[in-house]
Design an enzyme around this catalytic site. Sequence first.
Site, PDB file in Angstrom:
ATOM      1  N   LYS A 247      43.360  48.789  29.237  1.00  0.00           N
ATOM      2  CA  LYS A 247      43.042  48.894  30.671  1.00  0.00           C
ATOM      3  C   LYS A 247      43.517  47.619  31.343  1.00  0.00           C
ATOM      4  O   LYS A 247      43.068  46.527  30.995  1.00  0.00           O
ATOM      5  CB  LYS A 247      41.516  49.070  30.858  1.00  0.00           C
ATOM      6  N   ASP A 252      39.440  44.584  40.103  1.00  0.00           N
ATOM      7  CA  ASP A 252      38.588  45.748  40.344  1.00  0.00           C
ATOM      8  C   ASP A 252      37.558  45.403  41.410  1.00  0.00           C
ATOM      9  O   ASP A 252      36.530  44.791  41.106  1.00  0.00           O
ATOM     10  CB  ASP A 252      37.892  46.164  39.029  1.00  0.00           C
ATOM     11  N   LYS A 259      32.076  47.160  45.087  1.00  0.00           N
ATOM     12  CA  LYS A 259      31.093  46.427  44.287  1.00  0.00           C
ATOM     13  C   LYS A 259      30.324  45.472  45.196  1.00  0.00           C
ATOM     14  O   LYS A 259      30.912  44.903  46.112  1.00  0.00           O
ATOM     15  CB  LYS A 259      31.814  45.581  43.221  1.00  0.00           C
ATOM     16  N   ASP A 270      39.155  42.344  34.483  1.00  0.00           N
ATOM     17  CA  ASP A 270      39.257  43.774  34.195  1.00  0.00           C
ATOM     18  C   ASP A 270      40.622  44.153  33.592  1.00  0.00           C
ATOM     19  O   ASP A 270      40.878  45.309  33.300  1.00  0.00           O
ATOM     20  CB  ASP A 270      38.980  44.577  35.474  1.00  0.00           C
ATOM     21  N   ASP A 329      34.496  53.229  41.575  1.00  0.00           N
ATOM     22  CA  ASP A 329      34.379  52.056  40.702  1.00  0.00           C
ATOM     23  C   ASP A 329      34.481  52.455  39.225  1.00  0.00           C
ATOM     24  O   ASP A 329      34.621  51.598  38.355  1.00  0.00           O
ATOM     25  CB  ASP A 329      33.058  51.335  40.977  1.00  0.00           C
ATOM     26  N   GLU A 331      36.959  53.497  37.713  1.00  0.00           N
ATOM     27  CA  GLU A 331      38.410  53.676  37.837  1.00  0.00           C
ATOM     28  C   GLU A 331      39.139  53.481  36.508  1.00  0.00           C
ATOM     29  O   GLU A 331      40.202  54.051  36.293  1.00  0.00           O
ATOM     30  CB  GLU A 331      38.979  52.700  38.882  1.00  0.00           C
ATOM     31  N   ARG A 333      38.523  54.472  33.529  1.00  0.00           N
ATOM     32  CA  ARG A 333      38.662  55.715  32.747  1.00  0.00           C
ATOM     33  C   ARG A 333      39.741  56.613  33.340  1.00  0.00           C
ATOM     34  O   ARG A 333      40.346  57.403  32.620  1.00  0.00           O
ATOM     35  CB  ARG A 333      37.299  56.407  32.653  1.00  0.00           C
TER      36      ARG A 333
HETATM   37  N1  BES Z   1      35.271  47.067  35.318  1.00  0.00           N
HETATM   38  C1  BES Z   1      34.014  47.690  35.434  1.00  0.00           C
HETATM   39  C2  BES Z   1      33.116  47.484  34.222  1.00  0.00           C
HETATM   40  C3  BES Z   1      32.649  46.082  33.948  1.00  0.00           C
HETATM   41  C4  BES Z   1      31.392  45.678  34.325  1.00  0.00           C
HETATM   42  C5  BES Z   1      33.437  45.201  33.247  1.00  0.00           C
HETATM   43  C6  BES Z   1      30.943  44.410  34.032  1.00  0.00           C
HETATM   44  C7  BES Z   1      33.016  43.925  32.977  1.00  0.00           C
HETATM   45  C8  BES Z   1      31.773  43.536  33.347  1.00  0.00           C
HETATM   46  C9  BES Z   1      34.204  49.207  35.606  1.00  0.00           C
HETATM   47  O1  BES Z   1      35.356  49.592  36.262  1.00  0.00           O
HETATM   48  C10 BES Z   1      33.049  49.676  36.420  1.00  0.00           C
HETATM   49  O2  BES Z   1      32.920  49.253  37.534  1.00  0.00           O
HETATM   50  N2  BES Z   1      32.229  50.529  35.833  1.00  0.00           N
HETATM   51  C11 BES Z   1      31.078  51.041  36.469  1.00  0.00           C
HETATM   52  C12 BES Z   1      30.939  52.505  36.104  1.00  0.00           C
HETATM   53  C13 BES Z   1      29.938  53.235  36.907  1.00  0.00           C
HETATM   54  C14 BES Z   1      30.387  53.378  38.341  1.00  0.00           C
HETATM   55  C15 BES Z   1      29.740  54.601  36.289  1.00  0.00           C
HETATM   56  C16 BES Z   1      29.857  50.263  35.978  1.00  0.00           C
HETATM   57  O3  BES Z   1      29.832  49.880  34.805  1.00  0.00           O
HETATM   58  O4  BES Z   1      28.967  50.001  36.771  1.00  0.00           O
HETATM   59 ZN    ZN Z   2      36.999  48.288  36.096  1.00  0.00          ZN
HETATM   60 ZN    ZN Z   3      35.171  49.610  38.383  1.00  0.00          ZN
END
Ligand code: BES
Ligand code: ZN
Ligand code: ZN
Length: 494
Positions: A247, A252, A259, A270, A329, A331, A333
């Site tokens: 990824k 992000d 966020k 990210d 967010d 994204e 996946r």
């Molecule tokens: N890049 C983030 C995940 C992340 C969180 C990486 C903390 C490093 C530290 C990912 O894209 C994300 O935002 N995931 C969301 C998913 C949710 C919306 C289902 C999350 O983990 O909150």
């Molecule tokens: Zn992300």
């Molecule tokens: Zn994200």
Amino acid sequence: MKINIATEQIEKIEADCEIILVVDKQMKHKWIKDNADLETLNFKAESEESAFLPHQHRIYAGCASLDRDEVRLAVATAMKALQKTAYKSIKIGSYVKTCPAIYTKAIVEGALLGTYTFDKYKSQKEEKVERELYISLEEYHDKELKLESAQKALSEAIIIANATNMAKDIVNAVPDDMTPEKLAHKAQEIADSLENVSCFIGDENFLKEQKMGAFEAVARASVHKPRFIHLTYKPQNPLATFAFVGKGLTYDSGGLSLKPSEHMVSMKSDKSGAAAALGILKGAAELKVPFEVHMIIGACENMIGGDAYKPDDILVAKNGVTIEVRNTDAEGRLVLADCLCYASELEPDYLVDMATLTGACVVAVGEYTTGIMGHNSTLKHGMISAASKSGELAGTLQFNRYLKKLIKSDIADISNIASSRYGGAITAGLFLDNFVSEPLKEKWLHLDIAGPAFIEKDWGYNQSGASGAGVRMCLYWLKEHEYKNSNYHDNEEK
Ligand code: BES
Ligand code: ZN
Ligand code: ZN
């Protein structure tokens, strides 16, 4: 740092300073010469504790046991403590419990990983002393060590540590210095510097041609256009094919499901999956593993704008699966979905994706640990075992049929978020499963590195910031496959 194996006894090596590990708090050993001073300093020889005796030009470091990761940690602790000194040459003996090569590697990795620094953005850079480390073949228990195998271990460990440190540099670079285009440029440079490595880079038009509708949607709002990066290492007569997918969100922001500000900070990390994939490819090519290794990165930025993809959009991935967007967010996946379809078409024998995918994984296993998912227990445990040898922390998270139901969508084939917030790391993994082709299901591993990839405090021999998570684990894993293929029977490596 230059590292050499020395055949002389430690005493005979001319060096400015000596490192002595105090194993298992055992203060009675021929190498420990300053017991009175150490007592005065109240040195307890705990892990991560060191005592520097400048007049004697010796530094002692606690080493809880002769476990390879304790050796890495102890050497890193000592080397770090010496970083501010003017010593140019340092010597250390060998410490071996089982297979000597493992322990030579531990010293080398501890020294190179522990002294990593990142000062790219400091206007006043601390002067770096170019140091040499001599590892004597004289051993703690007087075991006889072979020069040739120590030298081989040395060069392998240098490759693995440097690949890890390169991944750290990529992750630590700020978004403007590592846009998708710049990341692709970096990948091209890496490919050019290696033998038997080719590089393909596709832009937004390539994503359209390939019908990568999910990746394309995530990338759309940014002024920095996406890049699809595919590096291939192909030695002669490869014994198997591995594909690593990373990824590569160079930033992000969360997109329209923006966020909150405190969660946006550090989202330059990210791209850690991509950085790990690059590190693995570089390491694999330098180690000359007898496998074909593919590395695929989906690089883009998740931003807001008039053209941004939206919650409620329905995207069509490369394999035709339709995805309801309920949160922009989630994204990573979406980008990985298309990259996994592409990687599946290469029909590798093993497919591994690495991603800072979910905060839920960090909640599940803590900051320091990678969450390993997949359908094949043997494969998962093989990776766990490689992680443990490499010094990385990893744990498995189990897929199950009930969690799978949570990503159903009323309007499309699947939703990009689960209907429950529980088990978020696993539901994300199960989402990815839809893009791994049927024949590859049992050959696929998903590594959620959201925790260990980037931590804003020092831990063990890792510095604040990027840790290069995934690189060492996967390179050790590749080496394990190599040993198995060559019928290498060394119980210590198993
Ligand atoms: N890049 C983030 C995940 C992340 C969180 C990486 C903390 C490093 C530290 C990912 O894209 C994300 O935002 N995931 C969301 C998913 C949710 C919306 C289902 C999350 O983990 O909150
Ligand atoms: Zn992300
Ligand atoms: Zn994200």
